[in-house]
Write an enzyme that holds these catalytic residues in place. Sequence first.
Site, PDB file in Angstrom:
ATOM      1  N   PHE A 134       8.157  -5.619 -10.582  1.00  0.00           N
ATOM      2  CA  PHE A 134       7.874  -4.726 -11.717  1.00  0.00           C
ATOM      3  C   PHE A 134       7.538  -5.564 -12.950  1.00  0.00           C
ATOM      4  CE2 PHE A 134       9.111  -2.478 -15.556  1.00  0.00           C
ATOM      5  CZ  PHE A 134       8.494  -1.248 -15.375  1.00  0.00           C
TER       6      PHE A 134
ATOM      7  N   LYS B  35       6.784  -9.123 -13.369  1.00  0.00           N
ATOM      8  CA  LYS B  35       6.510 -10.421 -12.743  1.00  0.00           C
ATOM      9  C   LYS B  35       6.579 -11.568 -13.734  1.00  0.00           C
ATOM     10  CE  LYS B  35       3.607  -8.741  -8.935  1.00  0.00           C
ATOM     11  NZ  LYS B  35       3.932  -9.419  -7.680  1.00  0.00           N
TER      12      LYS B  35
ATOM     13  N   ASN C 248       1.086  -2.398  -1.522  1.00  0.00           N
ATOM     14  CA  ASN C 248       0.506  -3.408  -2.403  1.00  0.00           C
ATOM     15  C   ASN C 248       0.146  -4.661  -1.631  1.00  0.00           C
ATOM     16  OD1 ASN C 248       1.989  -6.058  -3.436  1.00  0.00           O
ATOM     17  ND2 ASN C 248       3.600  -4.586  -2.852  1.00  0.00           N
TER      18      ASN C 248
ATOM     19  N   PHE D  25       1.079 -12.201  -5.398  1.00  0.00           N
ATOM     20  CA  PHE D  25       1.728 -13.052  -6.416  1.00  0.00           C
ATOM     21  C   PHE D  25       0.813 -13.318  -7.610  1.00  0.00           C
ATOM     22  CE2 PHE D  25       4.732 -15.403  -3.200  1.00  0.00           C
ATOM     23  CZ  PHE D  25       5.590 -14.323  -3.217  1.00  0.00           C
TER      24      PHE D  25
ATOM     25  N   ASN E 110      12.000 -16.001  -2.592  1.00  0.00           N
ATOM     26  CA  ASN E 110      11.238 -14.962  -1.893  1.00  0.00           C
ATOM     27  C   ASN E 110      10.353 -15.595  -0.823  1.00  0.00           C
ATOM     28  OD1 ASN E 110       9.700 -12.836  -1.071  1.00  0.00           O
ATOM     29  ND2 ASN E 110       8.519 -12.682  -2.960  1.00  0.00           N
TER      30      ASN E 110
ATOM     31  N   SER F 285       7.243 -12.153   1.134  1.00  0.00           N
ATOM     32  CA  SER F 285       6.059 -11.386   0.742  1.00  0.00           C
ATOM     33  C   SER F 285       5.048 -11.427   1.873  1.00  0.00           C
ATOM     34  CB  SER F 285       5.428 -11.960  -0.522  1.00  0.00           C
ATOM     35  OG  SER F 285       4.135 -11.387  -0.681  1.00  0.00           O
TER      36      SER F 285
ATOM     37  N   ASN G 228       1.974 -10.879   1.493  1.00  0.00           N
ATOM     38  CA  ASN G 228       0.642 -11.025   0.911  1.00  0.00           C
ATOM     39  C   ASN G 228       0.234 -12.459   0.604  1.00  0.00           C
ATOM     40  OD1 ASN G 228       0.293  -8.178   0.943  1.00  0.00           O
ATOM     41  ND2 ASN G 228       1.664  -8.050  -0.816  1.00  0.00           N
ATOM     42  N   THR G 229       1.049 -13.423   1.034  1.00  0.00           N
ATOM     43  CA  THR G 229       0.676 -14.829   0.947  1.00  0.00           C
ATOM     44  C   THR G 229       0.700 -15.360   2.377  1.00  0.00           C
ATOM     45  OG1 THR G 229       1.565 -15.070  -1.284  1.00  0.00           O
ATOM     46  CG2 THR G 229       1.360 -17.092   0.009  1.00  0.00           C
TER      47      THR G 229
ATOM     48  N   LYS H  52      15.513 -13.656  -0.077  1.00  0.00           N
ATOM     49  CA  LYS H  52      14.982 -12.298   0.143  1.00  0.00           C
ATOM     50  C   LYS H  52      14.172 -12.279   1.430  1.00  0.00           C
ATOM     51  CE  LYS H  52      12.591  -8.533  -2.189  1.00  0.00           C
ATOM     52  NZ  LYS H  52      12.088  -8.078  -3.480  1.00  0.00           N
TER      53      LYS H  52
ATOM     54  N   ASN I 284      12.254  -6.977   1.542  1.00  0.00           N
ATOM     55  CA  ASN I 284      10.940  -6.885   0.908  1.00  0.00           C
ATOM     56  C   ASN I 284      10.179  -5.694   1.508  1.00  0.00           C
ATOM     57  OD1 ASN I 284       8.531  -7.722  -0.521  1.00  0.00           O
ATOM     58  ND2 ASN I 284       9.429  -9.776  -0.549  1.00  0.00           N
ATOM     59  N   THR I 285       8.911  -5.585   1.208  1.00  0.00           N
ATOM     60  CA  THR I 285       8.074  -4.499   1.746  1.00  0.00           C
ATOM     61  C   THR I 285       7.792  -4.735   3.230  1.00  0.00           C
ATOM     62  OG1 THR I 285       6.104  -5.724   1.084  1.00  0.00           O
ATOM     63  CG2 THR I 285       6.952  -4.114  -0.483  1.00  0.00           C
TER      64      THR I 285
ATOM     65  N   GLY J   2      13.322   1.672  -0.654  1.00  0.00           N
ATOM     66  CA  GLY J   2      13.291   3.122  -0.546  1.00  0.00           C
ATOM     67  C   GLY J   2      14.372   3.883  -1.289  1.00  0.00           C
TER      68      GLY J   2
ATOM     69  N   TYR K 164      12.360  -0.170  -6.965  1.00  0.00           N
ATOM     70  CA  TYR K 164      11.139  -0.276  -7.765  1.00  0.00           C
ATOM     71  C   TYR K 164      10.283   0.976  -7.581  1.00  0.00           C
ATOM     72  CZ  TYR K 164       6.591  -2.200  -9.390  1.00  0.00           C
ATOM     73  OH  TYR K 164       5.393  -2.412 -10.013  1.00  0.00           O
TER      74      TYR K 164
HETATM   75  C1  LIG Z   1       3.800  -3.332  -6.694  1.00  0.00           C
HETATM   76  C2  LIG Z   1       4.908  -4.135  -6.076  1.00  0.00           C
HETATM   77  C3  LIG Z   1       4.992  -5.503  -6.339  1.00  0.00           C
HETATM   78  C4  LIG Z   1       6.013  -6.258  -5.763  1.00  0.00           C
HETATM   79  N1  LIG Z   1       6.105  -7.593  -6.056  1.00  0.00           N
HETATM   80  C5  LIG Z   1       7.149  -8.319  -5.571  1.00  0.00           C
HETATM   81  C6  LIG Z   1       7.311  -9.690  -5.907  1.00  0.00           C
HETATM   82  O1  LIG Z   1       6.535 -10.268  -6.673  1.00  0.00           O
HETATM   83  N2  LIG Z   1       8.364 -10.366  -5.359  1.00  0.00           N
HETATM   84  C7  LIG Z   1       9.269  -9.765  -4.525  1.00  0.00           C
HETATM   85  O2  LIG Z   1      10.211 -10.409  -4.071  1.00  0.00           O
HETATM   86  N3  LIG Z   1       9.148  -8.450  -4.209  1.00  0.00           N
HETATM   87  C8  LIG Z   1       8.112  -7.732  -4.710  1.00  0.00           C
HETATM   88  N4  LIG Z   1       8.012  -6.402  -4.385  1.00  0.00           N
HETATM   89  C9  LIG Z   1       8.988  -5.800  -3.450  1.00  0.00           C
HETATM   90  C10 LIG Z   1      10.118  -5.089  -4.172  1.00  0.00           C
HETATM   91  O3  LIG Z   1      10.887  -5.997  -4.928  1.00  0.00           O
HETATM   92  C11 LIG Z   1      11.043  -4.396  -3.147  1.00  0.00           C
HETATM   93  O4  LIG Z   1      11.612  -5.364  -2.300  1.00  0.00           O
HETATM   94  C12 LIG Z   1      10.302  -3.372  -2.291  1.00  0.00           C
HETATM   95  O5  LIG Z   1       9.295  -2.726  -3.026  1.00  0.00           O
HETATM   96  C13 LIG Z   1      11.236  -2.324  -1.701  1.00  0.00           C
HETATM   97  O6  LIG Z   1      11.883  -1.586  -2.714  1.00  0.00           O
HETATM   98  P1  LIG Z   1      11.367  -0.128  -3.207  1.00  0.00           P
HETATM   99  O7  LIG Z   1      11.121   0.678  -1.964  1.00  0.00           O
HETATM  100  O8  LIG Z   1      12.457   0.398  -4.051  1.00  0.00           O
HETATM  101  O9  LIG Z   1      10.121  -0.394  -3.977  1.00  0.00           O
HETATM  102  C14 LIG Z   1       6.978  -5.627  -4.930  1.00  0.00           C
HETATM  103  C15 LIG Z   1       6.878  -4.261  -4.684  1.00  0.00           C
HETATM  104  C16 LIG Z   1       5.864  -3.496  -5.230  1.00  0.00           C
HETATM  105  C17 LIG Z   1       5.800  -2.039  -4.959  1.00  0.00           C
END
Ligand SMILES: Cc1cc2nc3c(=O)[nH]c(=O)nc-3n(C[C@H](O)[C@H](O)[C@H](O)COP(=O)(O)O)c2cc1C
Length: 351
Positions: free
Chosen positions: A63, A65, A110, A114, A169, A172, A174-175, A210, A239-240, A290, A311
Amino acid sequence: MSLLASLALPLLRRMEPERAHALTLWALAHGVVRGETAADDSLLAVEVWGKKISNPIGLAAGFDKNAVVPNAMLRLGFGVVEVGSVTPRPQPGNPRPRLFRLPEDAAVINRLGFNNEGHDAVAARLATRARHGILGINLGANKDSVDRVADYVSGLEELGRFADYVTINVSSPNTPGLRALQSANELDELLARLDEAKQKAHLDLPLVLKIAPDLGTEDLADIARVALARGLAGLAVSNTTVGHREGLRNKFRNEVGGLSGRPLLGPSTEVLAEIYRLTRGRIPLIGVGGVANGADAYAKILAGASLVQLYTALIYQGPALIQQIKRELAARLRADGFASVAAAVGTGTRI
Ligand SMILES: Cc1cc2nc3c(=O)[nH]c(=O)nc-3n(C[C@H](O)[C@H](O)[C@H](O)COP(=O)(O)O)c2cc1C
């Protein structure tokens, strides 16, 4: 919810997601968004890593960064705020579009990759910050880095002194290749080098790892074993996810990237419970994925979380959600006869 927030949410939801996010950060930085400032219910007080925290609800990484609004987010009622992920050098992230709302599914996908301003810019900002509350700094690695472990070590050296805890972390999606650092050998090497760096810098700082929700049972067992052996302070789960697209309704459901929000609640809570079992409750866990109401936060705690983060639900429900979750969580703890959050941690999971 304030009148302003209730008017702003539908407007923000009509904007392109990244523009809406930038505007939200601007509004927070300029004091346009303010929350209720009621003191937290004493039932919600927790102590983690020797730190007293007035409630266990935290803002997840991603949220904020670049650490622009940690104090504003703490003032909205979060007990803990985690900024980042921050990489050593600034990087733009992936090409747009790379952030998708899936409102019918209460989810987001997303593939930001990074995008952030890098260690120096974040360090300069945090150096002028008035310290209060609990601040986590989430570290990432540059996409083109030749030694990713060195990126985390430099994060610790550059930013560690501003943090109450640091999150590594390695999850992710996405890397490319990043998640390989979760495998037993690479993880052991990573944690060993981080430990060395901590000692050299005389940093007494809790390290949290994480992890992804997409790991198999053997991977989770490896992580638990290495985490216990290396004396890791915490694990953030999760993470996601790159999976779990089945059943989604929104047209963006098959976009490449990490899925967060409601569809992640079940899978991430299952992995959380498994990690709690595997670490036998000896490592404080952060439950994330979630959470959208007090019942979800309570489910994370029963599964083994000492702290909870969110988030995505904030995008759909706005800042009033923070107070609502705390109220609902306190009511549930009381109804079930728990005298504290700590008393409830892991009681839904058999060790
Ligand atoms: C737009 C977006 C950007 C995110 N960026 C990061 C990040 O930079 N580093 C990280 O560890 N997690 C990142 N996350 C993952 C969140 O920290 C979290 O682990 C994940 O979204 C699950 O929680 P939520 O369902 O409440 O969103 C991101 C998530 C979203 C939606």
